[in-house]
Design a protein around this motif. Structure first.
Motif, PDB file in Angstrom:
ATOM      1  N   GLU A   1       3.880  -9.156   5.459  1.00 14.21           N
ATOM      2  CA  GLU A   1       3.383  -8.818   4.129  1.00 14.21           C
ATOM      3  C   GLU A   1       3.421  -7.295   3.950  1.00 14.21           C
ATOM      4  O   GLU A   1       2.855  -6.546   4.739  1.00 14.21           O
ATOM      5  CB  GLU A   1       1.957  -9.341   3.974  1.00 14.21           C
ATOM      6  N   ILE A   2       4.104  -6.866   2.923  1.00 15.19           N
ATOM      7  CA  ILE A   2       4.287  -5.446   2.649  1.00 15.19           C
ATOM      8  C   ILE A   2       3.083  -4.902   1.885  1.00 15.19           C
ATOM      9  O   ILE A   2       2.702  -5.449   0.857  1.00 15.19           O
ATOM     10  CB  ILE A   2       5.567  -5.222   1.813  1.00 15.19           C
ATOM     11  N   LYS A   3       2.514  -3.804   2.407  1.00 15.39           N
ATOM     12  CA  LYS A   3       1.349  -3.188   1.767  1.00 15.39           C
ATOM     13  C   LYS A   3       1.557  -1.676   1.694  1.00 15.39           C
ATOM     14  O   LYS A   3       1.174  -0.947   2.604  1.00 15.39           O
ATOM     15  CB  LYS A   3       0.081  -3.513   2.553  1.00 15.39           C
ATOM     16  N   PRO A   4       2.155  -1.190   0.574  1.00 15.78           N
ATOM     17  CA  PRO A   4       2.295   0.260   0.428  1.00 15.78           C
ATOM     18  C   PRO A   4       0.915   0.896   0.224  1.00 15.78           C
ATOM     19  O   PRO A   4       0.026   0.294  -0.359  1.00 15.78           O
ATOM     20  CB  PRO A   4       3.143   0.427  -0.830  1.00 15.78           C
ATOM     21  N   THR A   5       0.754   2.104   0.727  1.00 20.12           N
ATOM     22  CA  THR A   5      -0.515   2.800   0.559  1.00 20.12           C
ATOM     23  C   THR A   5      -0.322   4.063  -0.272  1.00 20.12           C
ATOM     24  O   THR A   5       0.793   4.543  -0.436  1.00 20.12           O
ATOM     25  CB  THR A   5      -1.118   3.193   1.925  1.00 20.12           C
ATOM     26  N   ALA A   6      -1.421   4.593  -0.758  1.00 23.76           N
ATOM     27  CA  ALA A   6      -1.381   5.776  -1.624  1.00 23.76           C
ATOM     28  C   ALA A   6      -0.825   7.008  -0.917  1.00 23.76           C
ATOM     29  O   ALA A   6      -0.221   7.866  -1.549  1.00 23.76           O
ATOM     30  CB  ALA A   6      -2.778   6.074  -2.156  1.00 23.76           C
ATOM     31  N   ASN A   7      -0.988   7.087   0.403  1.00 20.89           N
ATOM     32  CA  ASN A   7      -0.523   8.274   1.123  1.00 20.89           C
ATOM     33  C   ASN A   7       0.937   8.191   1.578  1.00 20.89           C
ATOM     34  O   ASN A   7       1.399   9.041   2.329  1.00 20.89           O
ATOM     35  CB  ASN A   7      -1.437   8.566   2.318  1.00 20.89           C
TER      36      ASN A   7
END
Length: 186
Positions: free
Chosen positions: A102-108
């Protein structure tokens, strides 16, 4: 009539069908004899697109294992009578399988790949290798272990850790029997 569909990318399946002189309807990404084999495959962190029998598909899935599962579903749908051009719009809204690459891009700017639920070593390694298609500065894998491997448990987890070391910036290994072995391999 009865039909059997099988993934031509699975060497054990191919060998067994040959041994039994059976001719299933083959699907697969790499198999050259597969009746359902995609071309123009492009994977990114937002999904995978490909062409199959002249129809363009786009699905919010990531990785070779997920694509092979989707190809299996498309093969079954066509074999039971759906037209392939009816299927393409339906796959656009597929939901990702929770905790499975599961792909979870983060703000940083980090890209977290949550693989805390996994079914087999080959699928995990294929998905980790697919990270080469994701252009991000940071890649973090959250991983527990592949269960029920029997005699191959240690060997397979070492192989997974070696691939993780090559394809990710960080590996978060959740508590499991294999955690220490994997950390020592990384």
């Amino acid at each position: 009539s009865n039909h059997v569909m099988a993934n031509e990318d699975s060497a054990p399946l191919v060998a067994e069908f040959k041994r039994q002189s059976l001719a299933p309807v083959w699907y697969g990404i790499h198999g050259h004899g597969a009746r359902f084999r995609p071309i123009n495959v492009a994977s990114t962190e937002t999904g995978t697109s490909f062409t199959l029998h002249g129809i363009t598909f786009t699905a919010p899935i990531f990785g070779t294992a997920a694509l092979n599962n989707l190809l299996g579903a498309i093969t079954i749908a066509v074999e039971i009578g759906m037209h392939i051009d009816e299927i393409a719009p339906l796959v656009r809204d597929l939901a990702a399988v929770s905790h499975t690459m599961e792909i979870k891009p983060t703000a940083n700017g980090a890209l977290i790949i949550d693989d805390t639920y996994n079914a087999n070593t080959e699928g995990v390694i294929a998905a980790l290798n697919d990270l080469k298609y994701v252009n991000r500065a940071k890649k973090v894998v959250v991983f527990k272990e592949v269960i029920e491997l029997g005699e191959r448990t240690n060997e397979d987890h070492i192989a997974i850790a070696k691939i993780m070391a090559k394809t990710t910036n960080y590996a978060v290994l959740l508590p499991s029997r294999m955690r220490q072995l994997m950390y020592s391999t990384l």
